[in-house]
Design a protein around this motif. Structure first.
Motif, PDB file in Angstrom:
ATOM      1  N   ALA A 122       0.830  -1.208   0.000  1.00  0.00           N
ATOM      2  CA  ALA A 122       0.000   0.000   0.000  1.00  0.00           C
ATOM      3  C   ALA A 122       0.861   1.253   0.000  1.00  0.00           C
ATOM      4  O   ALA A 122       0.634   2.171  -0.805  1.00  0.00           O
ATOM      5  N   ASP A 123       1.849   1.311   0.891  1.00  0.00           N
ATOM      6  CA  ASP A 123       2.681   2.516   0.916  1.00  0.00           C
ATOM      7  C   ASP A 123       3.665   2.552  -0.248  1.00  0.00           C
ATOM      8  O   ASP A 123       4.176   3.632  -0.595  1.00  0.00           O
ATOM      9  N   GLU A 126       1.415   4.271  -2.627  1.00  0.00           N
ATOM     10  CA  GLU A 126       1.275   5.635  -2.129  1.00  0.00           C
ATOM     11  C   GLU A 126       2.461   6.497  -2.587  1.00  0.00           C
ATOM     12  O   GLU A 126       2.289   7.623  -3.073  1.00  0.00           O
ATOM     13  N   ASN A 151      -4.555  -0.161   1.295  1.00  0.00           N
ATOM     14  CA  ASN A 151      -5.505   0.470   2.209  1.00  0.00           C
ATOM     15  C   ASN A 151      -4.903   1.684   2.920  1.00  0.00           C
ATOM     16  O   ASN A 151      -5.077   1.867   4.112  1.00  0.00           O
ATOM     17  N   THR A 152      -4.155   2.501   2.173  1.00  0.00           N
ATOM     18  CA  THR A 152      -3.736   3.809   2.687  1.00  0.00           C
ATOM     19  C   THR A 152      -4.427   4.887   1.854  1.00  0.00           C
ATOM     20  O   THR A 152      -5.087   4.576   0.863  1.00  0.00           O
TER      21      THR A 152
END
Length: 444
Positions: A122-123, A126, A151-152
């Motif tokens: 996720a990151d 991101e 889920n960020t």
């Protein structure tokens, strides 16, 4: 407040489950309806609980344990690194971090020069979005409706499925339909039509949004949770051409599909395309210690030679995670694990699923490569109406009772065992699935 503690080694399976349900808040779950399943240990492609009940794992957990459970070389590497240095800030040069980056880049095209390490997928997405925006000076990110990117904040907005909707607080996200011939959005009847029309739809979206506002295209090379939707020939190459035409950064999300899952080191390598950024996690060290990252092509990496990149993580390039990456990639090279995944896919899984599709009326379509396959289940092959959630729950329970863990999503069974799965293990798991579906088709 209670001061008692739980020692899982001394508790029964039932006590562990009870303690977990009482104290742990679970992801993607209604907390009053959690599964009654515990794992004590595992090896290779098998897991077992404290009572000794065993399961063959066709899930790889969340499609991340590519090298299998408790690979001795990876476990030993983590232990050895822990004896030397358990943690260090990312601003400090560290040998394990440099070696991990070198090994990752070795399996990417020569245009890639650097790796930014994150804690997970996720990151990674991101920060890839952040890089694209900073590099281009633009804002919008185009992604698929049928997708999952994490889920960020920005990653969940780039995601196309239902999980985005309660979390839409990030800016500048646009979605398009990608190719999926079995349930085409483009009235296509051939892969060529599906490819051409999906690319046309993407270009019209770019034009309608304003090309000078679009920073990046973020696509999973092969959408995983959305259905293992292998793109038709020419699609990703066509996306690359559109990105070049409009000066857009192409980000390919390899979090689930990368590091052997499709029978290639990276899934995009089978599609005549070279992206600008690649995000990864999961299989890079099979989740033994959380890790992910973004691989940067030279032009984007060097754009920050004299410009501060405004992003970072306390545990970026954590030594234990890096040791696990080095050991995992080395073992995958030495043991030819990627080649094993490719062979199992072509010689064992593909023939078995082809036979299943021909013989069972519940099977609408099978698709995939390597150890990355989906069985799409339908109530009617003509209308392609999906089977019900109750049917999927019955399939999961029946496989579980027969000693097989399966990954289910909507109306699909995803065949995603570890890349180290053997011929016998793959055959055994596929036979269980075929038996369960045969029984269900007789009852329906």
């Amino acid at each position: 407040m209670s001061t008692s503690t739980t020692n899982s080694l001394s508790l029964s399976d039932e006590a562990v489950i009870a303690a977990d349900h009482a104290r742990v808040f679970h992801s993607w779950s209604a907390q009053a309806h959690l599964p009654n399943f515990t794992v004590d240990s595992g090896q290779g492609c098998h897991l077992w609980d404290q009572s000794g009940r065993r399961w063959l794992d066709f899930t790889s957990q969340l499609v991340n344990v590519n090298i299998g459970y408790q690979h001795p070389a990876v476990v030993a590497a983590i232990k050895a690194q822990a004896d030397i240095l358990t943690t260090i800030a990312p601003a400090t040069a560290n040998g394990q971090r440099a070696t991990a980056a070198e090994l990752i880049l070795r399996h990417l095209p020569d245009s890639f020069e650097k790796v930014f390490f994150t804690n997970a997928g996720a990151d990674a997405n991101e920060n890839a979005i952040r890089l694209a925006r900073l590099y281009t000076g633009r804002d919008k990110i185009i992604s698929h409706y049928r997708s999952y990117h994490g889920n960020t904040g920005a990653a969940i907005n780039a995601t196309g499925d239902w999980r985005r909707m309660p979390n839409e607080y990030s800016r500048g996200h646009v979605h398009v339909f990608g190719p999926y011939l079995y349930r085409t959005e483009f009235w296509a009847t051939t892969p060529e039509q599906e490819c051409e029309r999906a690319l046309h739809s993407l270009e019209r979206t770019i034009q309608s949004e304003g090309p000078d506002t679009v920073a990046g295209i973020l696509f999973e090379s092969i959408p995983g949770t959305a259905g293992i939707l292998t793109p038709p020939p020419g699609y990703l190459a066509g996306v690359r051409r559109l990105a070049d035409k409009y000066g857009i950064v192409l980000i390919l999300d390899e979090v689930m599909a990368g590091f052997g899952r499709t029978g290639n080191w990276f899934a995009f390598q089978a599609h005549d395309v070279v992206p600008d950024l690649v995000t990864f996690a999961k299989g890079v060290n099979s989740g033994y210690v959380p890790a992910g990252g973004v691989a940067l092509s030279g032009p984007i990496a060097h754009a920050f030679d004299d410009r501060v990149f405004p992003g970072g993580l306390t545990y970026s390039g954590h030594p234990l995670a890096m040791a696990a990456i080095v050991a995992t990639i080395t073992a995958m090279e030495d043991e030819r694990i990627v080649e094993n995944a490719a062979r199992i896919g072509s010689e064992v899984i593909a023939p078995a699923l082809t036979d299943l599709a021909a013989s069972n009326p519940l099977v609408g379509e099978v698709r995939g490569s390597g150890v990355f396959w989906a069985i799409e289940l339908v109530r009617d092959r003509v209308t392609r109406e999906p089977v019900t959630p109750a049917t999927m729950a019955a399939i999961k329970a029946a496989c579980f009772d027969r000693g097989l863990l399966v990954f289910l999503a909507d109306n699909r069974i995803h065949i995603v065992p570890p890349c180290v799965v053997t011929d016998d293990e793959a055959t055994q798991g596929l036979a269980i699935i075929a038996d369960v579906l045969s029984q269900l088709s007789k009852e329906s």
